[in-house]
Design a protein around this motif. Sequence first.
Motif, PDB file in Angstrom:
ATOM      1  N   GLY A  86      -3.104   6.811  -6.984  1.00 31.85           N
ATOM      2  CA  GLY A  86      -2.190   5.779  -6.510  1.00 31.85           C
ATOM      3  C   GLY A  86      -0.749   6.238  -6.430  1.00 31.85           C
ATOM      4  N   TYR A 116      -0.387   1.682  -4.170  1.00 31.78           N
ATOM      5  CA  TYR A 116      -1.197   1.995  -2.992  1.00 31.78           C
ATOM      6  C   TYR A 116      -2.138   3.155  -3.315  1.00 31.78           C
ATOM      7  N   TYR A 117      -3.391   2.963  -2.937  1.00 31.99           N
ATOM      8  CA  TYR A 117      -4.433   3.957  -3.212  1.00 31.99           C
ATOM      9  C   TYR A 117      -5.099   4.383  -1.909  1.00 31.99           C
ATOM     10  N   PHE A 156      -5.708   1.170   0.289  1.00 36.26           N
ATOM     11  CA  PHE A 156      -5.787  -0.098  -0.410  1.00 36.26           C
ATOM     12  C   PHE A 156      -4.494  -0.300  -1.183  1.00 36.26           C
ATOM     13  N   ARG A 157      -4.256  -1.532  -1.602  1.00 36.95           N
ATOM     14  CA  ARG A 157      -3.101  -1.792  -2.461  1.00 36.95           C
ATOM     15  C   ARG A 157      -3.459  -2.860  -3.479  1.00 36.95           C
ATOM     16  N   GLN A 158      -2.746  -2.779  -4.584  1.00 39.35           N
ATOM     17  CA  GLN A 158      -2.958  -3.753  -5.653  1.00 39.35           C
ATOM     18  C   GLN A 158      -1.614  -4.105  -6.268  1.00 39.35           C
ATOM     19  N   TRP A 194     -11.539   7.832  -5.342  1.00 34.24           N
ATOM     20  CA  TRP A 194     -10.224   7.208  -5.306  1.00 34.24           C
ATOM     21  C   TRP A 194      -9.148   8.171  -5.793  1.00 34.24           C
ATOM     22  N   GLU A 197      -5.904  -8.937  -6.930  1.00 36.50           N
ATOM     23  CA  GLU A 197      -7.034  -8.053  -6.673  1.00 36.50           C
ATOM     24  C   GLU A 197      -6.624  -6.943  -5.699  1.00 36.50           C
ATOM     25  N   ARG A 198      -7.347  -5.849  -5.793  1.00 39.37           N
ATOM     26  CA  ARG A 198      -7.118  -4.755  -4.859  1.00 39.37           C
ATOM     27  C   ARG A 198      -7.604  -5.191  -3.474  1.00 39.37           C
ATOM     28  N   GLU A 199      -6.806  -4.883  -2.463  1.00 40.60           N
ATOM     29  CA  GLU A 199      -7.158  -5.293  -1.111  1.00 40.60           C
ATOM     30  C   GLU A 199      -7.045  -4.109  -0.155  1.00 40.60           C
TER      31      GLU A 199
END
Length: 124
Positions: A117, A94-95, A37-39, A114, A44-46
């Motif tokens: 990041g 990025y997560y 995911f990235r924010q 999670w 918002e995180r996507e």
Amino acid sequence: QVQLVESGGGSVQAGGSLRLSCVASGSAYRGGCMGWFRQAPGKEREGVAQLNTAGGFTRVVKSVLGRFSISQENAKNTVFLTMANLKSEDTAMYYCALARHCSVQFVLADFETWGQGTQVTVSS
């Protein structure tokens, strides 16, 4: 307990490449669905990509299709996000995250564990 640790972020110029790594550890780790995911600031995180660690399913979202890919090295409990032709809009934290199962809907809420990041900054 499961821990996820990301690495590989950094600063690159537009058009450059990076490969992010996510290492899973802990006695409770049994695999599942690993997602990236990235924010970006103020957004918002996507979800970006996901992979079933048992094999047979990978998915990269349309916005990065053809530039990003997801892969794994099972022996090292590691999942990679390979990013090419980076653009300024790819700048984000990025997560990686772990869910029990991958779903077509790629829902953020399904991911229970999670990492902390890793920052990716793309300059134009």
